[in-house]
Design an enzyme around this catalytic site. Structure first.
Site, PDB file in Angstrom:
ATOM      1  N   SER A 136       0.849  -1.189   0.000  1.00  0.00           N
ATOM      2  CA  SER A 136       0.000   0.000   0.000  1.00  0.00           C
ATOM      3  C   SER A 136       0.886   1.241   0.000  1.00  0.00           C
ATOM      4  CB  SER A 136      -0.853  -0.022   1.268  1.00  0.00           C
ATOM      5  OG  SER A 136      -1.419   1.235   1.520  1.00  0.00           O
ATOM      6  N   TYR A 149      -3.153  -0.774  10.155  1.00  0.00           N
ATOM      7  CA  TYR A 149      -3.051  -1.144   8.732  1.00  0.00           C
ATOM      8  C   TYR A 149      -1.627  -0.855   8.234  1.00  0.00           C
ATOM      9  CZ  TYR A 149      -4.211  -0.906   3.697  1.00  0.00           C
ATOM     10  OH  TYR A 149      -4.251  -1.075   2.332  1.00  0.00           O
TER      11      TYR A 149
HETATM   12  P1  NAP Z   1     -11.889  -4.913  -1.202  1.00  0.00           P
HETATM   13  O1  NAP Z   1     -12.636  -4.511  -2.419  1.00  0.00           O
HETATM   14  O2  NAP Z   1     -12.487  -4.697   0.133  1.00  0.00           O
HETATM   15  O3  NAP Z   1     -11.455  -6.446  -1.363  1.00  0.00           O
HETATM   16  C1  NAP Z   1     -10.871  -7.147  -0.311  1.00  0.00           C
HETATM   17  C2  NAP Z   1     -10.764  -8.599  -0.706  1.00  0.00           C
HETATM   18  O4  NAP Z   1     -10.170  -9.329   0.382  1.00  0.00           O
HETATM   19  C3  NAP Z   1     -12.108  -9.215  -0.992  1.00  0.00           C
HETATM   20  O5  NAP Z   1     -12.008 -10.070  -2.113  1.00  0.00           O
HETATM   21  C4  NAP Z   1     -12.395 -10.008   0.272  1.00  0.00           C
HETATM   22  O6  NAP Z   1     -13.200 -11.115  -0.078  1.00  0.00           O
HETATM   23  C5  NAP Z   1     -10.996 -10.442   0.690  1.00  0.00           C
HETATM   24  N1  NAP Z   1     -10.887 -10.743   2.115  1.00  0.00           N
HETATM   25  C6  NAP Z   1     -11.113  -9.915   3.155  1.00  0.00           C
HETATM   26  N2  NAP Z   1     -10.960 -10.564   4.320  1.00  0.00           N
HETATM   27  C7  NAP Z   1     -10.628 -11.842   4.007  1.00  0.00           C
HETATM   28  C8  NAP Z   1     -10.350 -13.002   4.761  1.00  0.00           C
HETATM   29  N3  NAP Z   1     -10.420 -13.023   6.098  1.00  0.00           N
HETATM   30  N4  NAP Z   1     -10.024 -14.146   4.105  1.00  0.00           N
HETATM   31  C9  NAP Z   1      -9.976 -14.168   2.755  1.00  0.00           C
HETATM   32  N5  NAP Z   1     -10.240 -13.110   1.989  1.00  0.00           N
HETATM   33  C10 NAP Z   1     -10.569 -11.953   2.604  1.00  0.00           C
HETATM   34  O7  NAP Z   1     -10.493  -4.153  -1.136  1.00  0.00           O
HETATM   35  P2  NAP Z   1      -9.401  -3.761  -2.240  1.00  0.00           P
HETATM   36  O8  NAP Z   1      -9.319  -2.296  -2.238  1.00  0.00           O
HETATM   37  O9  NAP Z   1      -9.615  -4.510  -3.492  1.00  0.00           O
HETATM   38  O10 NAP Z   1      -8.110  -4.287  -1.484  1.00  0.00           O
HETATM   39  C11 NAP Z   1      -7.351  -5.384  -1.921  1.00  0.00           C
HETATM   40  C12 NAP Z   1      -5.952  -5.241  -1.350  1.00  0.00           C
HETATM   41  O11 NAP Z   1      -5.364  -4.031  -1.839  1.00  0.00           O
HETATM   42  C13 NAP Z   1      -5.904  -5.159   0.178  1.00  0.00           C
HETATM   43  O12 NAP Z   1      -4.782  -5.879   0.648  1.00  0.00           O
HETATM   44  C14 NAP Z   1      -5.714  -3.680   0.420  1.00  0.00           C
HETATM   45  O13 NAP Z   1      -5.069  -3.423   1.641  1.00  0.00           O
HETATM   46  C15 NAP Z   1      -4.850  -3.302  -0.749  1.00  0.00           C
HETATM   47  N6  NAP Z   1      -4.861  -1.885  -1.073  1.00  0.00           N
HETATM   48  C16 NAP Z   1      -5.995  -1.244  -1.471  1.00  0.00           C
HETATM   49  C17 NAP Z   1      -5.937   0.106  -1.772  1.00  0.00           C
HETATM   50  C18 NAP Z   1      -7.136   0.885  -2.214  1.00  0.00           C
HETATM   51  O14 NAP Z   1      -7.054   2.127  -2.291  1.00  0.00           O
HETATM   52  N7  NAP Z   1      -8.243   0.242  -2.527  1.00  0.00           N
HETATM   53  C19 NAP Z   1      -4.735   0.809  -1.677  1.00  0.00           C
HETATM   54  C20 NAP Z   1      -3.617   0.129  -1.259  1.00  0.00           C
HETATM   55  C21 NAP Z   1      -3.681  -1.214  -0.977  1.00  0.00           C
HETATM   56  P3  NAP Z   1     -14.346 -11.761   0.852  1.00  0.00           P
HETATM   57  O15 NAP Z   1     -15.022 -10.640   1.586  1.00  0.00           O
HETATM   58  O16 NAP Z   1     -15.194 -12.464  -0.144  1.00  0.00           O
HETATM   59  O17 NAP Z   1     -13.598 -12.695   1.736  1.00  0.00           O
END
Ligand code: NAP
Length: 253
Positions: A136, A149
């Site tokens: 991130s 986080y």
């Molecule tokens: P998101 O739309 O909330 O997706 C999160 C994913 O993680 C979902 O597929 C969810 O699936 C899965 N997940 C959550 N808890 C879980 C668990 N206990 N076991 C297995 N799967 C789990 O978020 P996103 O923005 O795509 O984030 C994805 C990654 O990118 C994360 O690591 C986040 O920290 C990182 N990130 C995001 C951003 C941003 O701005 N969006 C920026 C930097 C980094 P289920 O609910 O179906 O389990």
């Protein structure tokens, strides 16, 4: 060597039910990979798996039993993409032990356990492999209300470097993508406020909001043969948020 092709490769993508994980899964499918989609929402994954000709695996990173079962069922994996992650925004002094444990378990301990199991199987198989972790902006920067986080994403960045050093002898490349502000379910509500968009425009060189599809092509590259000499890197996809500043000064003509 086809530098951008994933033909014949099997990729396990965690967090594939939505957001960045789903965008990566779609892009890897386009690049020819056999996909294994993993997350907790099995019904959602089943629909996506049918669309992408993939396999769906139920995985809860908060459960060691679930992680072990998923790793076992996944079988031979060439590419592991650790996308699943969560965030809870609070003042540092207000985090409960339960919230702290949940974030640590999902973003670090669960990721570590899965990577141990999949990595061990890559080593035994002897064909090398690719591991891509999602860090991130918080891997580099401190932002308020994100302390726990940030702690986990710093750990993911450092684990990437240590594993790259350790597993190079097995021809396993380990890299980390550090996305910036990408609109997903993780943060959609926060970005509703107008002053958030104005703030972003002030700090980010390429000042639009990021989309999950902005992150996916780099994951494909880091999974493909073209990146075989790239390892231990944390690469940002953030419109310049981690490397640039804006200021109101303009030079005279
Ligand atoms: P998101 O739309 O909330 O997706 C999160 C994913 O993680 C979902 O597929 C969810 O699936 C899965 N997940 C959550 N808890 C879980 C668990 N206990 N076991 C297995 N799967 C789990 O978020 P996103 O923005 O795509 O984030 C994805 C990654 O990118 C994360 O690591 C986040 O920290 C990182 N990130 C995001 C951003 C941003 O701005 N969006 C920026 C930097 C980094 P289920 O609910 O179906 O389990």
């Amino acid at each position: 060597m086809t530098p951008f092709s994933l033909n014949g490769k099997t990729a396990l993508v965690t967090g594939a039910s939505r957001g960045i994980g789903l965008a990566i899964a779609r892009a890897m499918h386009e690049a020819g990979a056999n996909l294994i989609l993993a997350a907790r929402s099995k019904e959602k994954l089943d629909v996506l798996a049918a669309e992408l000709g993939a396999r769906a695996l139920e995985l809860d990173l908060e459960s060691s039993e679930s992680i072990q079962r998923a790793a076992q069922e996944a079988g031979d994996v060439d590419i592991l993409v650790n996308v699943a992650g969560i965030n809870i925004r609070r003042k540092f002094e207000d985090y409960t032990r339960e919230q702290y444990d949940k974030i640590l378990q999902t973003n670090v301990h669960g990721l570590v356990e899965l990577t141990q199991l999949v990595g061990k199987s890559m080593i035994v198989r002897g064909h090398g492999g690719k591991i891509i972790n999602i860090g991130s902006l918080a891997t580099h920067h401190g932002l308020p209300w994100l302390s726990v986080y940030t702690l986990t994403k710093g750990a993911v960045g450092q684990l990437t470097k240590a594993l790259a050093a350790e597993w190079a002898r097995h021809n396993i490349q380990v890299n980390c993508i550090a996305p910036g502000f990408i609109l997903t379910d993780l943060n959609r509500a926060m970005w509703q406020a107008d002053d958030m968009a104005e703030w972003r425009k002030g700090i980010q060189a390429n000042d639009r909001m990021g989309d999950a599809s902005d992150v996916a092509p780099l994951a494909v590259f880091l999974a493909a043969p073209g990146s075989n000499f790239i390892t231990g890197q944390v690469i940002s996809v953030d419109g310049g948020a981690s490397t640039t500043m804006k200021w109101p000064f303009t030079p005279p003509e």
